[in-house]
Design an enzyme around this catalytic site. Structure first.
Site, PDB file in Angstrom:
ATOM      1  N   ARG A   1      58.542  33.086  13.902  1.00  0.00           N
ATOM      2  CA  ARG A   1      59.233  32.488  12.760  1.00  0.00           C
ATOM      3  C   ARG A   1      58.336  31.600  11.904  1.00  0.00           C
ATOM      4  NH1 ARG A   1      61.030  27.599  13.445  1.00  0.00           N
ATOM      5  NH2 ARG A   1      62.853  27.730  12.118  1.00  0.00           N
TER       6      ARG A   1
ATOM      7  N   ASP B   1      62.833  22.419   9.397  1.00  0.00           N
ATOM      8  CA  ASP B   1      63.368  22.402  10.757  1.00  0.00           C
ATOM      9  C   ASP B   1      62.778  21.282  11.602  1.00  0.00           C
ATOM     10  OD1 ASP B   1      65.389  24.184  11.280  1.00  0.00           O
ATOM     11  OD2 ASP B   1      64.021  25.904  11.252  1.00  0.00           O
TER      12      ASP B   1
ATOM     13  N   PRO C   1      54.575  27.422  35.504  1.00  0.00           N
ATOM     14  CA  PRO C   1      55.068  26.044  35.353  1.00  0.00           C
ATOM     15  C   PRO C   1      53.952  25.002  35.413  1.00  0.00           C
ATOM     16  CG  PRO C   1      56.186  27.182  37.181  1.00  0.00           C
ATOM     17  CD  PRO C   1      55.123  28.096  36.687  1.00  0.00           C
TER      18      PRO C   1
ATOM     19  N   GLU D   1      55.676  34.143  43.384  1.00  0.00           N
ATOM     20  CA  GLU D   1      55.030  32.824  43.482  1.00  0.00           C
ATOM     21  C   GLU D   1      53.933  32.651  42.436  1.00  0.00           C
ATOM     22  OE1 GLU D   1      55.884  30.063  45.388  1.00  0.00           O
ATOM     23  OE2 GLU D   1      57.635  31.362  45.571  1.00  0.00           O
TER      24      GLU D   1
END
Ligand code: ADE
Length: 226
Positions: free
Chosen positions: A154, A169, A88, A115
């Site tokens: 993709r 897109d 994160p 962690e």
């Protein structure tokens, strides 16, 4: 292009990448994807891959040895290569990042757990980059790794039948996608915009551009600023 995913849950990776568009791209040879259990590289008698943090605190930390040994088993990487760990605290994954990765021949993804990683892994593998898929914390790096594999695959030539659909897109041209409609032309009194039934391709194109711009302005004004 090749993805090597280092994970404690290869079965989770395998299940996803065997299905749908990514599965087909794999079968066609557009992309090769391998999931490697770094527990197999642990030299510990109990095949341990984690330990408690120095200094105390909750949770467990992934130790360097199994990760480094698993990585060494992949060398030499096909060049150009990118080596990523999911965390994160990393650089936010977005369309631009996906395009960058689609230029690589080999992408290695380390899936975090508990962690996270012993900080020294970044010194042992200096080419390592940290990547986050958003400001929230997941229990593991498998979903982030799969999001990255999916978004990058993709973009590769041959993965999606019509590349024009990829180009149209959201984010490809810096805008959100325009709204889509299919049959029937009227459902429970809800009609498809007239212009889409007109057969006038120039008018349709113009309508879609205007819709994409309006939607982006309303929902994601930050995209227009950048
Ligand atoms: N691991 C846990 N949460 C994550 C996130 N948001 N992005 C990448 N890896 C993660």
């Amino acid at each position: 292009m090749k993805f090597s995913i280092l994970t404690l849950f290869p079965e989770v990776i395998e299940a996803y990448v065997s299905a749908s568009i990514v599965g087909r791209a794999r079968q066609k040879g557009v992309v090769s994807i391998e999931a490697i259990n770094f527990r197999d590289f642990s030299t510990d008698v109990h095949r341990k891959v984690d330990d408690s943090p120095f200094g105390g605190g909750s949770g467990m930390v992934l130790t360097c040895q199994p990760l480094e040994s698993a990585y060494e088993s992949l060398l030499p990487l096909q060049q150009p290569a990118r080596v990523l760990m999911t965390t994160p605290t990393g650089r936010r994954f977005d369309h631009r990042f996906a395009l960058e990765l689609s230029e690589a021949q080999h992408v290695v993804l380390f899936c975090g757990h508990y962690e996270g990683f012993d900080e020294r892994i970044k010194t042992l593998i200096p080419e390592m980059e940290e990547v986050s898929i958003g400001d929230y914390v997941l229990t593991g790096g498998e979903l982030p790794a799969l999001s990255i594999v999916d978004a990058v695959t993709r973009l590769l030539p041959g993965a999606v039948q019509k590349f024009t659909s990829v180009e149209a897109d959201s984010f490809y041209d810096g805008l959100l996608d325009y709204p889509h409609f299919t049959r029937p032309a009227e459902y429970k009194g809800l009609k498809v915009p007239e212009v889409l039934l007109s057969g006038n391709h120039a008018a349709i194109e113009q309508w879609r551009k205007a819709q994409a711009l309006e939607r982006t302005r309303r929902l994601r004004p930050d995209l227009l600023e950048s």
